[in-house]
Design a protein around this motif. Structure first.
Motif: not given
Length: 341
Positions: A173-194
């Motif tokens: 629910e924290i992830l959903r509340k944050s609105g995090v949305d990783c970009p498509k076809h982009v590597s290293y997006e996990d840094n933004y996700f965290i």
């Protein structure tokens, strides 16, 4: 009788992972009463989709989800939309978890009764399946020998043990509340996700267990040196997402402990942007990097100054050949320190 809710949703983004997907999935199959597993077949061209379907037929807690190719980040996005577990954990398709550590983590979740927003666990580097490397732990992190608390209860993160996809597990629910949305076809997006959900965390906890087993050195991995240099644009895209995710100048005033944790994470990511753009060395890369700094300066001038005047960033932005040489030396040092490939 109503089924007990799943404690963790494990999402496994998988693209052409047929030779090694079983390592990830098999490390989870003993825990079907407490977890769900979502294998996200990302438009694979090999047998990944068929293997995922076979697992789903064999184990009722495993679901195979097939999507058009969107990249690792879109696999995470899809998994987050489908997740039913209390917590959400990304497991890369060539990695695996240590079963005793997972058992310990599940026990902690039951004990804490859902009060924790972010769990941190140790992770282990593996140079090949048979060569166990260094362990990244967080034993130092909490003050006064505690293992849980708010941001004000933790010490400064060390360079080698910042929050990563391998160490972090957020409440769904924290992830959903944050609105995090990783970009498509982009590597290293996990840094933004965290990074993006950090302001929504009230309580974090540490479980001292070597949970995540991180395989490095496999040919074709995104963190391979040459791949990072070639994909410098992905670091720029992720950097812009991170920059826009939160106004650290406000957090600096309102919550200094949170600011310190987020600023540390932000700087580590912003070091990578000039590093790989300058190592690429093409005129296009130089232009893209200048555009990135202009984007940040226009978007939030004060935060831009926070970043550009940090000692780690200054050393990477020196002009001319001397600056490029400094980048190479800094990268060589960081590579030896972190040993990520």
């Amino acid at each position: 009788m109503e089924k007990s809710p799943k404690l963790i949703t494990f999402v496994i983004p998988a693209y052409n992972s047929a030779p090694f997907l079983h390592y990830a999935v098999d490390s989870l199959t003993s825990f079907g009463d407490q977890i769900e597993v979502l294998i996200i077949d990302d438009g694979s061209k090999d047998d990944t989709g068929a293997i995922a379907d076979d697992y789903a037929k064999t184990y009722p807690f495993i679901r195979a989800i097939h999507q058009p190719n969107g990249g690792h980040g879109e696999g995470i996005n899809h998994g987050l939309r489908e997740a039913k577990g209390l917590y959400f954990k990304v497991l890369d398709s060539d990695d695996w978890v240590e079963e005793a550590a997972l058992r310990k983590l599940l026990c902690a979740i039951k004990k804490d009764q859902g009060t924790v927003d972010l769990y941190l666990t140790n992770y282990v580097y593996w140079q090949g399946r048979n060569h166990r490397g260094q362990v990244i732990d967080y034993r130092y992190l909490f003050k006064h020998h505690r293992t849980s608390g708010s941001w004000k209860d933790i010490r400064a993160f060390r360079y080698r043990s910042n929050i990563t996809l391998h160490s972090a597990m957020y409440k769904t629910e924290i992830l959903r509340k944050s609105g995090v949305d990783c970009p498509k076809h982009v590597s290293y997006e996990d840094n933004y996700f965290i990074y993006a959900p950090m302001p929504f965390v009230q309580k974090l906890a540490y479980v001292d267990a070597d949970f995540y087993q991180y395989l490095i050195g496999r040919e074709g991995q995104s963190m391979e040196n040459n791949t990072c240099i070639r994909k410098y644009k992905d670091f720029i895209i992720d950097g812009e997402k991170i920059f826009d995710a939160a106004d650290l100048t406000k957090i600096h005033k309102e919550n200094r402990p949170l600011f310190k944790a987020m600023y540390h994470h932000l700087i580590l990511n912003f070091v990578m942007v000039p590093t790989f753009a300058r190592l690429n060395g093409t005129p296009e890369a130089k232009e893209e990097l200048n555009g990135f700094w202009a984007y940040c300066k226009k978007g939030n001038p004060r935060l831009y100054r926070f970043i550009r005047w940090h000692f780690a960033v200054i050393s990477l932005t020196m002009p001319g050949k001397a600056g490029v040489k400094a980048v190479k030396l800094d990268y060589k040092f960081a590579h030896k320190l972190v040993k990520f490939n």
